[in-house]
Scaffold this active site. Structure first.
Site, PDB file in Angstrom:
ATOM      1  N   HIS A  12      -3.822 -25.462  38.840  1.00 47.86           N
ATOM      2  CA  HIS A  12      -5.093 -25.967  39.377  1.00 47.86           C
ATOM      3  C   HIS A  12      -6.234 -25.682  38.396  1.00 47.86           C
ATOM      4  O   HIS A  12      -7.054 -26.555  38.117  1.00 47.86           O
ATOM      5  CB  HIS A  12      -5.412 -25.325  40.732  1.00 47.86           C
ATOM      6  CG  HIS A  12      -4.434 -25.658  41.807  1.00 47.86           C
ATOM      7  ND1 HIS A  12      -4.355 -26.902  42.388  1.00 47.86           N
ATOM      8  CD2 HIS A  12      -3.492 -24.909  42.409  1.00 47.86           C
ATOM      9  CE1 HIS A  12      -3.409 -26.899  43.301  1.00 47.86           C
ATOM     10  NE2 HIS A  12      -2.864 -25.706  43.332  1.00 47.86           N
ATOM     11  N   ASP A  68     -11.585 -15.049  34.385  1.00 46.76           N
ATOM     12  CA  ASP A  68     -11.338 -14.360  35.640  1.00 46.76           C
ATOM     13  C   ASP A  68     -12.489 -14.717  36.553  1.00 46.76           C
ATOM     14  O   ASP A  68     -13.634 -14.855  36.107  1.00 46.76           O
ATOM     15  CB  ASP A  68     -11.219 -12.844  35.458  1.00 46.76           C
ATOM     16  CG  ASP A  68     -10.516 -12.191  36.650  1.00 46.76           C
ATOM     17  OD1 ASP A  68      -9.691 -12.865  37.309  1.00 46.76           O
ATOM     18  OD2 ASP A  68     -10.793 -11.017  36.946  1.00 46.76           O
ATOM     19  N   THR A  69     -12.136 -14.911  37.803  1.00 46.34           N
ATOM     20  CA  THR A  69     -13.105 -15.348  38.793  1.00 46.34           C
ATOM     21  C   THR A  69     -13.100 -14.402  39.969  1.00 46.34           C
ATOM     22  O   THR A  69     -12.036 -13.947  40.392  1.00 46.34           O
ATOM     23  CB  THR A  69     -12.780 -16.780  39.268  1.00 46.34           C
ATOM     24  OG1 THR A  69     -12.950 -17.676  38.174  1.00 46.34           O
ATOM     25  CG2 THR A  69     -13.692 -17.221  40.406  1.00 46.34           C
ATOM     26  N   PHE A 148      -8.401 -25.253  45.814  1.00 44.84           N
ATOM     27  CA  PHE A 148      -7.462 -24.141  45.954  1.00 44.84           C
ATOM     28  C   PHE A 148      -8.242 -22.868  46.215  1.00 44.84           C
ATOM     29  O   PHE A 148      -9.473 -22.856  46.203  1.00 44.84           O
ATOM     30  CB  PHE A 148      -6.577 -24.016  44.707  1.00 44.84           C
ATOM     31  CG  PHE A 148      -7.327 -23.711  43.434  1.00 44.84           C
ATOM     32  CD1 PHE A 148      -7.392 -22.423  42.943  1.00 44.84           C
ATOM     33  CD2 PHE A 148      -7.961 -24.728  42.724  1.00 44.84           C
ATOM     34  CE1 PHE A 148      -8.082 -22.143  41.768  1.00 44.84           C
ATOM     35  CE2 PHE A 148      -8.642 -24.460  41.544  1.00 44.84           C
ATOM     36  CZ  PHE A 148      -8.705 -23.156  41.071  1.00 44.84           C
ATOM     37  N   GLY A 149      -7.544 -21.790  46.447  1.00 49.49           N
ATOM     38  CA  GLY A 149      -8.199 -20.505  46.672  1.00 49.49           C
ATOM     39  C   GLY A 149      -9.078 -20.520  47.905  1.00 49.49           C
ATOM     40  O   GLY A 149      -8.676 -20.993  48.963  1.00 49.49           O
ATOM     41  N   TYR A 150     -10.282 -20.032  47.760  1.00 47.36           N
ATOM     42  CA  TYR A 150     -11.222 -19.910  48.872  1.00 47.36           C
ATOM     43  C   TYR A 150     -12.045 -21.185  49.091  1.00 47.36           C
ATOM     44  O   TYR A 150     -12.981 -21.190  49.887  1.00 47.36           O
ATOM     45  CB  TYR A 150     -12.173 -18.736  48.631  1.00 47.36           C
ATOM     46  CG  TYR A 150     -11.492 -17.387  48.595  1.00 47.36           C
ATOM     47  CD1 TYR A 150     -11.447 -16.576  49.722  1.00 47.36           C
ATOM     48  CD2 TYR A 150     -10.900 -16.915  47.429  1.00 47.36           C
ATOM     49  CE1 TYR A 150     -10.835 -15.331  49.691  1.00 47.36           C
ATOM     50  CE2 TYR A 150     -10.284 -15.666  47.384  1.00 47.36           C
ATOM     51  CZ  TYR A 150     -10.257 -14.879  48.519  1.00 47.36           C
ATOM     52  OH  TYR A 150      -9.644 -13.653  48.481  1.00 47.36           O
ATOM     53  N   LYS A 171     -17.423 -31.068  42.438  1.00 47.29           N
ATOM     54  CA  LYS A 171     -17.161 -29.623  42.393  1.00 47.29           C
ATOM     55  C   LYS A 171     -17.263 -29.099  40.963  1.00 47.29           C
ATOM     56  O   LYS A 171     -17.895 -28.063  40.714  1.00 47.29           O
ATOM     57  CB  LYS A 171     -15.779 -29.302  42.971  1.00 47.29           C
ATOM     58  CG  LYS A 171     -15.447 -27.825  42.895  1.00 47.29           C
ATOM     59  CD  LYS A 171     -14.004 -27.539  43.251  1.00 47.29           C
ATOM     60  CE  LYS A 171     -13.671 -26.091  42.922  1.00 47.29           C
ATOM     61  NZ  LYS A 171     -12.260 -25.794  43.001  1.00 47.29           N
ATOM     62  N   ARG A 177     -16.714 -22.028  37.672  1.00 50.30           N
ATOM     63  CA  ARG A 177     -15.805 -22.274  36.547  1.00 50.30           C
ATOM     64  C   ARG A 177     -16.321 -23.439  35.706  1.00 50.30           C
ATOM     65  O   ARG A 177     -16.250 -23.414  34.489  1.00 50.30           O
ATOM     66  CB  ARG A 177     -14.379 -22.542  37.035  1.00 50.30           C
ATOM     67  CG  ARG A 177     -13.375 -22.635  35.886  1.00 50.30           C
ATOM     68  CD  ARG A 177     -11.935 -22.690  36.360  1.00 50.30           C
ATOM     69  NE  ARG A 177     -11.564 -21.468  37.048  1.00 50.30           N
ATOM     70  CZ  ARG A 177     -11.439 -21.361  38.382  1.00 50.30           C
ATOM     71  NH1 ARG A 177     -11.616 -22.388  39.162  1.00 50.30           N
ATOM     72  NH2 ARG A 177     -11.118 -20.205  38.922  1.00 50.30           N
TER      73      ARG A 177
END
Length: 192
Positions: A12, A68-69, A148-150, A171, A177
């Site tokens: 993703h 890194d996020t 994806f993710g949150y 987005k 990102r």
């Protein structure tokens, strides 16, 4: 076209950054024959991005970048932060993390949060960092099924939709990102 390794196995994320970075062939870890997971044991997002980028540089001697996020929730004193991907425990799924966040936030009025991404670039023997941040809030339930993710529970300020409800191009324009990656792109374009 110059090759640049993105130190990630996350398809993703790879798809997102490829849609933003033009003029470079962006390849993921599996495409360079790296099948192992890089241990992210840093104390900060910058530490983890550096660990991954340095791993690729030291092991494969290739120009690379890593990110890194972290999701930082105000009512949780900035948690989960560096533990965002494993908020619900090691080996958890995106849905496990989302479900835990919704449980933890039940009854909490202050739903302010931000997503922050740090990118570390190793190129031509030098190291550079780029950061992107987007403020928003944690919703009280899941909205949307994209991303994806949150993404289904994060609504950025100024928008009525969560990241999971947005078209990917929208987005990518406003996301943490996306911002960090555009800073990386500006830097790369300045080197040409």
């Amino acid at each position: 076209m110059k090759k640049l390794v993105f130190a990630s196995h996350n398809l993703h994320k790879l798809e997102e950054v490829r849609s933003i970075i033009k003029g470079f062939e962006v390849v993921g870890l599996s495409e360079i024959g790296c099948t192992e997971e890089i241990v992210e044991n840093g104390l900060t997002l910058q530490d983890n991005a550096k660990i991954k980028a340095d791993f690729v540089l030291n092991r494969f001697a290739l120009d690379c970048f890593a990110d890194d996020t972290g999701l930082e929730v105000e009512a949780l004193n900035g948690a989960p932060g560096v533990y965002t991907a494993r908020f619900a425990g090691e080996g958890c799924s995106y849905r496990d993390n989302v479900d835990k966040m919704l449980r933890v936030m039940t009854g909490i009025q202050n739903r302010k949060a931000r997503f922050r991404t740090v990118i570390c670039l190793n190129m031509n023997g030098r190291q550079y960092f780029f950061e992107g941040c987007v403020n928003g809030e944690i919703t009280t339930e899941i909205y949307g099924d994209a991303g994806f993710g949150y993404d289904p529970i994060f609504r950025p300020n100024g928008y009525d939709e969560t990241f999971a409800e947005m078209a990917s191009d929208v987005k990518n324009k406003i996301s943490h990102r996306g911002m960090a990656t555009r800073k990386l792109v500006d830097f790369l374009n300045g080197m040409k």
